[in-house]
Design a protein around this motif. Structure first.
Motif, PDB file in Angstrom:
ATOM      1  N   THR A  44       9.276  -7.963  60.529  1.00  0.00           N
ATOM      2  CA  THR A  44      10.327  -8.440  61.425  1.00  0.00           C
ATOM      3  C   THR A  44      10.776  -7.257  62.282  1.00  0.00           C
ATOM      4  N   VAL A  45      11.513  -7.533  63.339  1.00  0.00           N
ATOM      5  CA  VAL A  45      11.972  -6.448  64.212  1.00  0.00           C
ATOM      6  C   VAL A  45      12.831  -5.429  63.444  1.00  0.00           C
ATOM      7  N   PRO A  46      13.826  -5.869  62.642  1.00  0.00           N
ATOM      8  CA  PRO A  46      14.610  -4.875  61.886  1.00  0.00           C
ATOM      9  C   PRO A  46      13.763  -4.091  60.888  1.00  0.00           C
ATOM     10  N   ALA A  47      12.831  -4.768  60.196  1.00  0.00           N
ATOM     11  CA  ALA A  47      11.973  -4.068  59.231  1.00  0.00           C
ATOM     12  C   ALA A  47      11.104  -3.043  59.947  1.00  0.00           C
ATOM     13  N   TRP A  48      10.562  -3.416  61.108  1.00  0.00           N
ATOM     14  CA  TRP A  48       9.750  -2.469  61.891  1.00  0.00           C
ATOM     15  C   TRP A  48      10.580  -1.238  62.253  1.00  0.00           C
ATOM     16  N   ALA A  49      11.827  -1.459  62.671  1.00  0.00           N
ATOM     17  CA  ALA A  49      12.681  -0.334  63.056  1.00  0.00           C
ATOM     18  C   ALA A  49      12.937   0.600  61.876  1.00  0.00           C
ATOM     19  N   VAL A  50      13.172   0.036  60.701  1.00  0.00           N
ATOM     20  CA  VAL A  50      13.398   0.866  59.512  1.00  0.00           C
ATOM     21  C   VAL A  50      12.129   1.657  59.179  1.00  0.00           C
ATOM     22  N   ASN A  51      10.966   1.025  59.322  1.00  0.00           N
ATOM     23  CA  ASN A  51       9.709   1.738  59.090  1.00  0.00           C
ATOM     24  C   ASN A  51       9.554   2.925  60.047  1.00  0.00           C
ATOM     25  N   GLN A  52       9.970   2.720  61.296  1.00  0.00           N
ATOM     26  CA  GLN A  52       9.872   3.812  62.269  1.00  0.00           C
ATOM     27  C   GLN A  52      10.852   4.936  61.946  1.00  0.00           C
ATOM     28  N   LEU A  53      12.024   4.578  61.444  1.00  0.00           N
ATOM     29  CA  LEU A  53      12.988   5.609  61.047  1.00  0.00           C
ATOM     30  C   LEU A  53      12.397   6.494  59.958  1.00  0.00           C
ATOM     31  N   ALA A  54      11.655   5.893  59.029  1.00  0.00           N
ATOM     32  CA  ALA A  54      11.038   6.665  57.941  1.00  0.00           C
ATOM     33  C   ALA A  54      10.017   7.655  58.480  1.00  0.00           C
ATOM     34  N   ARG A  55       9.397   7.325  59.621  1.00  0.00           N
ATOM     35  CA  ARG A  55       8.359   8.181  60.184  1.00  0.00           C
ATOM     36  C   ARG A  55       8.896   9.171  61.225  1.00  0.00           C
ATOM     37  N   ARG A  56       9.823   8.704  62.048  1.00  0.00           N
ATOM     38  CA  ARG A  56      10.268   9.514  63.181  1.00  0.00           C
ATOM     39  C   ARG A  56      11.613  10.204  62.957  1.00  0.00           C
ATOM     40  N   ARG A  57      12.318   9.802  61.930  1.00  0.00           N
ATOM     41  CA  ARG A  57      13.619  10.407  61.616  1.00  0.00           C
ATOM     42  C   ARG A  57      13.630  10.790  60.137  1.00  0.00           C
ATOM     43  N   GLU A  58      12.612  11.553  59.735  1.00  0.00           N
ATOM     44  CA  GLU A  58      12.414  11.859  58.323  1.00  0.00           C
ATOM     45  C   GLU A  58      13.599  12.609  57.712  1.00  0.00           C
ATOM     46  N   VAL A  59      14.151  13.556  58.455  1.00  0.00           N
ATOM     47  CA  VAL A  59      15.267  14.352  57.917  1.00  0.00           C
ATOM     48  C   VAL A  59      16.465  13.457  57.614  1.00  0.00           C
ATOM     49  N   ASP A  60      16.802  12.592  58.565  1.00  0.00           N
ATOM     50  CA  ASP A  60      17.951  11.713  58.358  1.00  0.00           C
ATOM     51  C   ASP A  60      17.667  10.665  57.283  1.00  0.00           C
TER      52      ASP A  60
END
Length: 231
Positions: free
Chosen positions: A39-55
């Motif tokens: 889903t769109v929200p799940a995709w966004a969370v997946n991207q956060l795990a990859r592109r915002r690793e520190v946070d």
């Protein structure tokens, strides 16, 4: 295969289905074809795990600390430590929620309040348990996670009762149970209020940005009209 599958969840959302089907054909396995498009929200969370690793790591640490602190609070431990841990976890979610808005916009998805709220709920839910933190860390969600909320208290095993000495009074268990129930209700209500406040703050920020953009456009129009008038 694991690396190939992992790369599917790095792609823009619109490319997922075609890439998944191509990978399934290449590997000759039906298991890959069964992978659901996020889903769109799940995709966004997946991207956060990859592109915002520190946070994301900050959230995972905060979630682990909160889980530990709430167990200690139920057992009669330091309530202040619980409040501090909950504040840190909320702050980590708030930061990632804001970053998710930028990621959604960059991929052409609406950074609506509804989407951002579902992202925040997924982050809260994932951070609350070891299983959820693993799912956030891996970044392969296909749908949002549902918060367990403070019913997690129900799974806490109480410390074994010690033997009472002769003449020692039995503990006031009903009163303690009442305090625990009230604490759960207050904690749930406080969490709900905090989430609502974060949602309203984000909405106000977006309204301010739109107002600022409109003011700049109008100022540009005024300048253009003044130049025409002088010419």
């Amino acid at each position: 295969m694991a690396d190939d599958v992992d790369r599917l969840y790095e792609l823009p959302l619109g490319d997922f289905t075609a890439a998944r089907n191509a990978l399934a054909k290449k590997l000759g396995t039906a298991d890959v074809r069964k992978l659901k498009k996020p889903t769109v929200p799940a995709w966004a969370v997946n991207q956060l795990a990859r592109r915002r690793e520190v946070d994301m790591r900050r959230l995972l640490r905060a979630g682990e600390a909160l889980e530990s602190a709430q167990r200690e609070a139920v057992a009669g431990g330091d309530q202040k430590a619980f409040e501090n841990a909950r504040r840190d976890e909320r702050e980590a979610v708030r930061k990632l929620r804001s970053e998710a808005a930028a990621l959604l916009g960059a991929d052409g998805h609406p950074a609506s309040d509804a989407n951002l709220e579902r992202i925040a709920r997924t982050l809260h839910a994932g951070a609350a348990t070891e299983e959820g933190r693993t799912a956030l860390r891996e970044g392969r969600l296909s749908e949002e996670l549902e918060p367990r909320g403070f019913e997690a208290f129900a799974g806490v095993t109480p410390a074994p009762a010690r033997k009472r000495r002769t003449g020692e009074r039995a503990p006031a268990r009903p009163r303690a149970d009442g305090r625990l129930r009230k604490a759960r209700e207050e904690a749930t209500e406080a969490r709900r209020a905090a989430d609502e406040a974060e949602r309203m703050a984000e909405k106000a920020r977006r309204a301010a940005e739109r107002a600022r953009e409109r003011a700049e456009r109008l100022a540009g129009r005024v300048t253009e009209l003044e130049e025409r008038r002088r010419s």
